[in-house]
Write a protein that holds these residues in place. Structure first.
Motif, PDB file in Angstrom:
ATOM      1  N   ASP A 151       0.861  -1.181   0.000  1.00  0.00           N
ATOM      2  CA  ASP A 151       0.000   0.000   0.000  1.00  0.00           C
ATOM      3  C   ASP A 151       0.894   1.227   0.000  1.00  0.00           C
ATOM      4  N   PRO A 152       1.206   1.789  -1.176  1.00  0.00           N
ATOM      5  CA  PRO A 152       2.123   2.939  -1.216  1.00  0.00           C
ATOM      6  C   PRO A 152       1.593   4.147  -0.474  1.00  0.00           C
ATOM      7  N   ALA A 153       0.261   4.258  -0.338  1.00  0.00           N
ATOM      8  CA  ALA A 153      -0.298   5.422   0.355  1.00  0.00           C
ATOM      9  C   ALA A 153       0.106   5.426   1.829  1.00  0.00           C
ATOM     10  N   THR A 154       0.199   4.248   2.439  1.00  0.00           N
ATOM     11  CA  THR A 154       0.599   4.188   3.848  1.00  0.00           C
ATOM     12  C   THR A 154       2.070   4.544   4.041  1.00  0.00           C
ATOM     13  N   LEU A 155       2.871   4.459   2.986  1.00  0.00           N
ATOM     14  CA  LEU A 155       4.285   4.834   3.053  1.00  0.00           C
ATOM     15  C   LEU A 155       4.500   6.314   2.809  1.00  0.00           C
ATOM     16  N   GLY A 156       3.431   7.040   2.527  1.00  0.00           N
ATOM     17  CA  GLY A 156       3.541   8.476   2.292  1.00  0.00           C
ATOM     18  C   GLY A 156       3.570   8.865   0.837  1.00  0.00           C
ATOM     19  N   LEU A 157       3.471   7.895  -0.075  1.00  0.00           N
ATOM     20  CA  LEU A 157       3.481   8.221  -1.493  1.00  0.00           C
ATOM     21  C   LEU A 157       2.130   8.784  -1.919  1.00  0.00           C
ATOM     22  N   GLY A 158       2.167   9.724  -2.822  1.00  0.00           N
ATOM     23  CA  GLY A 158       0.968  10.300  -3.400  1.00  0.00           C
ATOM     24  C   GLY A 158       1.120  10.446  -4.899  1.00  0.00           C
ATOM     25  N   SER A 159       0.217  11.132  -5.501  1.00  0.00           N
ATOM     26  CA  SER A 159       0.256  11.321  -6.950  1.00  0.00           C
ATOM     27  C   SER A 159       1.310  12.361  -7.317  1.00  0.00           C
ATOM     28  N   GLY A 160       2.123  12.035  -8.344  1.00  0.00           N
ATOM     29  CA  GLY A 160       3.155  12.959  -8.814  1.00  0.00           C
ATOM     30  C   GLY A 160       4.476  12.862  -8.074  1.00  0.00           C
ATOM     31  N   PHE A 161       4.711  11.781  -7.313  1.00  0.00           N
ATOM     32  CA  PHE A 161       5.961  11.609  -6.584  1.00  0.00           C
ATOM     33  C   PHE A 161       6.999  10.950  -7.492  1.00  0.00           C
ATOM     34  N   ARG A 162       8.271  11.316  -7.263  1.00  0.00           N
ATOM     35  CA  ARG A 162       9.364  10.779  -8.076  1.00  0.00           C
ATOM     36  C   ARG A 162       9.824   9.436  -7.529  1.00  0.00           C
ATOM     37  N   VAL A 163      10.144   8.495  -8.438  1.00  0.00           N
ATOM     38  CA  VAL A 163      10.727   7.199  -8.084  1.00  0.00           C
ATOM     39  C   VAL A 163      11.738   6.813  -9.160  1.00  0.00           C
ATOM     40  N   ASP A 164      12.652   5.922  -8.797  1.00  0.00           N
ATOM     41  CA  ASP A 164      13.597   5.329  -9.752  1.00  0.00           C
ATOM     42  C   ASP A 164      13.144   3.896 -10.026  1.00  0.00           C
ATOM     43  N   ALA A 165      12.926   3.585 -11.289  1.00  0.00           N
ATOM     44  CA  ALA A 165      12.434   2.264 -11.677  1.00  0.00           C
ATOM     45  C   ALA A 165      13.544   1.493 -12.385  1.00  0.00           C
ATOM     46  N   GLU A 166      13.790   0.274 -11.912  1.00  0.00           N
ATOM     47  CA  GLU A 166      14.771  -0.616 -12.547  1.00  0.00           C
ATOM     48  C   GLU A 166      14.023  -1.820 -13.121  1.00  0.00           C
ATOM     49  N   PHE A 167      14.005  -1.911 -14.448  1.00  0.00           N
ATOM     50  CA  PHE A 167      13.334  -3.001 -15.148  1.00  0.00           C
ATOM     51  C   PHE A 167      14.314  -4.164 -15.276  1.00  0.00           C
ATOM     52  N   LEU A 168      13.964  -5.323 -14.700  1.00  0.00           N
ATOM     53  CA  LEU A 168      14.834  -6.502 -14.724  1.00  0.00           C
ATOM     54  C   LEU A 168      14.590  -7.263 -16.022  1.00  0.00           C
ATOM     55  N   VAL A 169      15.392  -6.914 -17.046  1.00  0.00           N
ATOM     56  CA  VAL A 169      15.223  -7.538 -18.359  1.00  0.00           C
ATOM     57  C   VAL A 169      15.676  -8.996 -18.351  1.00  0.00           C
ATOM     58  N   TRP A 170      16.820  -9.261 -17.720  1.00  0.00           N
ATOM     59  CA  TRP A 170      17.371 -10.631 -17.702  1.00  0.00           C
ATOM     60  C   TRP A 170      18.392 -10.710 -16.587  1.00  0.00           C
ATOM     61  N   GLN A 171      18.501 -11.902 -15.938  1.00  0.00           N
ATOM     62  CA  GLN A 171      19.515 -12.088 -14.924  1.00  0.00           C
ATOM     63  C   GLN A 171      19.878 -13.572 -14.826  1.00  0.00           C
ATOM     64  N   ALA A 172      21.136 -13.820 -14.416  1.00  0.00           N
ATOM     65  CA  ALA A 172      21.624 -15.182 -14.227  1.00  0.00           C
ATOM     66  C   ALA A 172      22.717 -15.144 -13.166  1.00  0.00           C
ATOM     67  N   ASP A 173      22.974 -16.293 -12.528  1.00  0.00           N
ATOM     68  CA  ASP A 173      23.919 -16.349 -11.409  1.00  0.00           C
ATOM     69  C   ASP A 173      25.355 -16.541 -11.860  1.00  0.00           C
ATOM     70  N   GLU A 174      25.631 -17.472 -12.740  1.00  0.00           N
ATOM     71  CA  GLU A 174      26.995 -17.802 -13.156  1.00  0.00           C
ATOM     72  C   GLU A 174      27.224 -17.291 -14.578  1.00  0.00           C
ATOM     73  N   VAL A 175      27.701 -16.065 -14.680  1.00  0.00           N
ATOM     74  CA  VAL A 175      27.900 -15.445 -15.989  1.00  0.00           C
ATOM     75  C   VAL A 175      29.323 -14.898 -16.051  1.00  0.00           C
ATOM     76  N   LEU A 176      30.050 -15.259 -17.146  1.00  0.00           N
ATOM     77  CA  LEU A 176      31.389 -14.721 -17.380  1.00  0.00           C
ATOM     78  C   LEU A 176      31.251 -13.257 -17.800  1.00  0.00           C
ATOM     79  N   GLN A 177      31.953 -12.355 -17.124  1.00  0.00           N
ATOM     80  CA  GLN A 177      31.761 -10.927 -17.354  1.00  0.00           C
ATOM     81  C   GLN A 177      33.062 -10.184 -17.174  1.00  0.00           C
ATOM     82  N   LEU A 178      33.097  -8.992 -17.764  1.00  0.00           N
ATOM     83  CA  LEU A 178      34.264  -8.119 -17.674  1.00  0.00           C
ATOM     84  C   LEU A 178      33.781  -6.673 -17.737  1.00  0.00           C
ATOM     85  N   PRO A 179      34.630  -5.719 -17.352  1.00  0.00           N
ATOM     86  CA  PRO A 179      34.219  -4.317 -17.413  1.00  0.00           C
ATOM     87  C   PRO A 179      33.943  -3.883 -18.867  1.00  0.00           C
ATOM     88  N   THR A 180      32.892  -3.143 -19.056  1.00  0.00           N
ATOM     89  CA  THR A 180      32.541  -2.655 -20.401  1.00  0.00           C
ATOM     90  C   THR A 180      33.615  -1.730 -20.938  1.00  0.00           C
TER      91      THR A 180
END
Length: 402
Positions: free
Chosen positions: A308-337
């Protein structure tokens, strides 16, 4: 013993070669200082992060149905209302003030109406007297007819005269009523002198709340005349909060309905969870802070059930940061971009081996901010150069700094 000539030539030749070797060693380029990182395996999250705003899925603008005089609105922004609760009251519009000429005309009209009323009353008294006389005449003729002293024709004439005078009395009565209404109408015109409302109770139209919710906006608070359709209040239920995020079109095509979303940056420490409900079918152009035209697509996010976002103090027109989880995996070979660069039409990196930079072609996969997935070309533990500069080339000696 005197050295032979060939021995002297050999000595000077060796001395010259030694000097040249020392000079070449002194003039050779120093190793290039580079920053490095290791190729590793771990959790990889491919996400899209963008700023959004909370909004209400449905709002209700409460307006006045007809033109009138609005009484003062006591509700304020943030007040809770119940369905069917009275929001404000609307009175009939007050009549405009009369100018001196119109007032004189209204007074003359009142005097004329009063005179017509007096005349109508006199006519009514005359009609009543004539009707009473006709009824008495008819009664006498009826008694005479019973004793056969008058003819039936004479009795019918008296009956007809009685009925006609009754009708005239009814018409005179109606004339008196019409004249009385004219007098009241003329007096009502004179009652308005300055356009102010009278100190009498006026029938007021009560406008009630169509839903149970919260007052979001109050367009009008003070009393006064209002036009038909003018909005007074905006209502909404904070239980139906959602988030709108305007994504770049190139990111919006990667998002699908039902995709998980993490909401942060709203002011609290809790990470709110949600999911994509709808991706708008049309985008719009927005100018970025750098003055670049960007194609944006609105994406709508619903909060998960149980939150219930209203109980947390959120109302209409409040700013938030949204992170869309497109894909994820645990064991992935990776390096700095930052270690990736284009060379001869393909991706490559500089791998550090025995103090030298070796260019190695690689096949990167997904990217997530500062980290990229590695599909082929390197192994776990390989050291690669991040942010290679112009001085770094294949085979160049390097000196690692991190």
């Amino acid at each position: 013993m005197t050295p032979r000539p060939w021995q002297r030539r050999l000595f000077w030749s060796l001395a010259a070669l030694t000097l040249l070797a020392l000079l070449a060693w002194a003039l050779r380029p120093a190793p290039v200082a580079v920053s490095v990182a290791r190729v590793g395996v771990g959790l990889f999250v491919d996400s899209v992060i963008e700023e959004g705003r909370t909004r209400l899925r449905d709002t209700w603008n409460v307006s006045v149905p007809v033109a009138g005089y609005l009484q003062r609105v006591g509700l304020e922004v943030g007040d809770e209302v119940e369905q069917g609760q009275a929001l404000f009251h609307l009175e009939p519009s007050p009549a405009p003030a009369l100018d001196p000429r119109s007032r004189q005309q209204a007074e003359d009209a009142l005097h004329a109406a009063e005179a017509r009323l007096q005349a109508a009353r006199a006519n009514l008294e005359t009609a009543r007297a004539e009707r009473r006389f006709a009824e008495a005449e008819y009664e006498r003729y009826r008694q005479l007819h019973q004793r056969d002293l008058v003819s039936t024709t004479e009795l019918d004439q008296r009956r007809s005269q009685r009925d006609r005078l009754r009708s005239l009395e009814s018409a005179a009565t109606a004339g008196v009523e019409a004249s009385r209404f004219e007098v009241e109408s003329a007096r009502a015109m004179l009652a308005v002198t300055s356009g102010q409302r009278e100190a009498l109770d006026h029938p007021a139209l009560t406008i009630r709340a169509p839903i149970a919710g919260t007052v979001l906006t109050r367009y009008r608070c003070c009393e006064g005349s209002v036009a038909a359709g003018e909005p007074i209040l905006e209502l909404g239920s904070l239980q139906a909060l959602e988030v709108q995020v305007d994504l770049l079109s190139m990111d919006a095509v990667r998002v699908r309905p039902g995709m998980r979303v993490q909401l942060t940056g709203w002011g609290g420490e809790t990470v709110l969870a949600g999911q994509v409900r709808r991706i708008e079918p049309s985008g719009f152009t927005r100018v970025s802070a750098l003055g670049v035209d960007e194609q944006r697509v609105p994406v709508i996010i619903d909060f998960d059930d149980g939150q219930d976002p209203a109980t947390l103090g959120l109302g209409s027109g409040f700013r938030v940061d949204a992170e869309f989880l497109v894909w994820q995996a645990d064991e992935v070979l990776q390096l700095p971009t930052s270690a990736l660069f284009r060379a001869d039409g393909q991706w490559a990196v500089f791998r550090v081996e025995e103090g030298r930079a070796l260019r190695v072609p690689v096949t990167p996969g997904r990217r997530s901010g500062l980290v990229s997935e590695l599909l082929d070309g390197l192994e776990v533990g390989d050291v690669v150069i991040t942010h290679p500069g112009e001085r770094v080339a294949d085979g160049v000696r390097v000196r690692t700094e991190g």
